[in-house]
Design an enzyme around this catalytic site. Structure first.
Site: not given
Ligand code: 13P
Length: 257
Positions: A13, A98
């Site tokens: 992210k 996403h």
């Molecule tokens: P988390 O593993 O932090 O819950 O995030 C999941 C996600 O959005 C992966 O793309």
């Protein structure tokens, strides 16, 4: 899991600067020199860190993924990145659809499909995300919503193309919340998705398409998730940012091992 090769993808992210990404990739490469043959590993750094990360991982068994793409190869689209540019930066995968992109950047099912098409045309594997919100789950809309999202990308596609798409089921209520879906809840959805693919493309294709689970995947729940017959890997957010937890997730106890 049948014969599908497991795929563990870390979605960073909007975390890690270029030096942080390079340091992490260097450490990951050292930690994963002997990756088991049944697992494929992918990391998705922020766009400015794609090339430096890919350079560190060049001869390592770890692939690099974009987090987003614009569906044109070039043009006046300020701020956007094309499939050609992703490829030139060393990416062989790219996440699309996403829930954060759908929610904060108003991406529609139709736009996500355009992105999938643009990636396939460039030979980049899309990691196509779908998933329901808590309100939709509580209103018993999970399966109809997932079916709509799935069809938007898979309808009118030939088998060969369909097999190149990786699906990531990420229930929105499980993302970053610590509330992972139970293995049984996730398996129920994955089996439903595979059944839909079976209706559209037949059993052989449905059995070849990889379906990842994402949403609060951690070292302490990966083994149980991966024991489910239709869970072929994980798309990991928070736990992919720390070396120890990501390496532990990649080293999940495979029922096949
Ligand atoms: P988390 O593993 O932090 O819950 O995030 C999941 C996600 O959005 C992966 O793309």
């Amino acid at each position: 899991m049948t014969s599908r090769k497991a795929l563990i993808a870390g979605n960073w992210k909007m975390f890690k600067t270029i030096p942080e990404a390079v340091d992490f990739a260097t450490a990951l490469r050292k930690a994963l020199t002997s990756l088991p043959p049944h697992v494929e590993v992918v990391v998705a750094p922020p766009s400015v860190a794609l090339l430096p990360t890919a350079q560190v991982l060049e001869s390592a068994p770890i692939a690099v993924s974009g987090q987003n793409v614009y569906p044109a190869n070039e043009g006046a689209f300020t701020g956007e990145i094309s499939p050609t540019m992703l490829k030139a930066a060393g990416c062989s995968y790219c996440i699309v659809g996403h829930s954060e992109r759908r929610q904060y950047f108003h991406e529609t099912d139709a736009f996500v499909r355009e992105k999938v098409d643009a990636l396939l045309a460039e030979g980049i594997t899309p990691i196509f995300c779908i998933g329901e919100s808590l309100a939709q789950r509580q209103a018993n809309e999970t399966f109809s919503l997932l079916s709509t999202q799935l069809n938007a990308t898979f309808a009118n596609r030939d088998r060969e193309q369909a097999e190149q798409i990786v699906i990531a089921y990420e229930p929105i209520w499980a993302i970053g919340t610590g509330h992972t879906a139970t293995p049984a809840q996730a398996q129920e959805v994955h089996a439903f998705l595979r059944q839909q693919l079976d209706h559209s493309f037949g059993a052989d294709t449905a059995q070849r398409i990889r379906i990842l689970y994402g949403g609060s995947v951690k070292p302490d729940n990966i083994d149980d998730l991966m024991k489910q017959p239709d869970i072929d890997g994980a798309l990991v957010g928070g736990a992919s940012l720390k070396l120890d937890s990501f390496v532990r997730i990649v080293s999940f106890q495979s029922p096949a091992a």
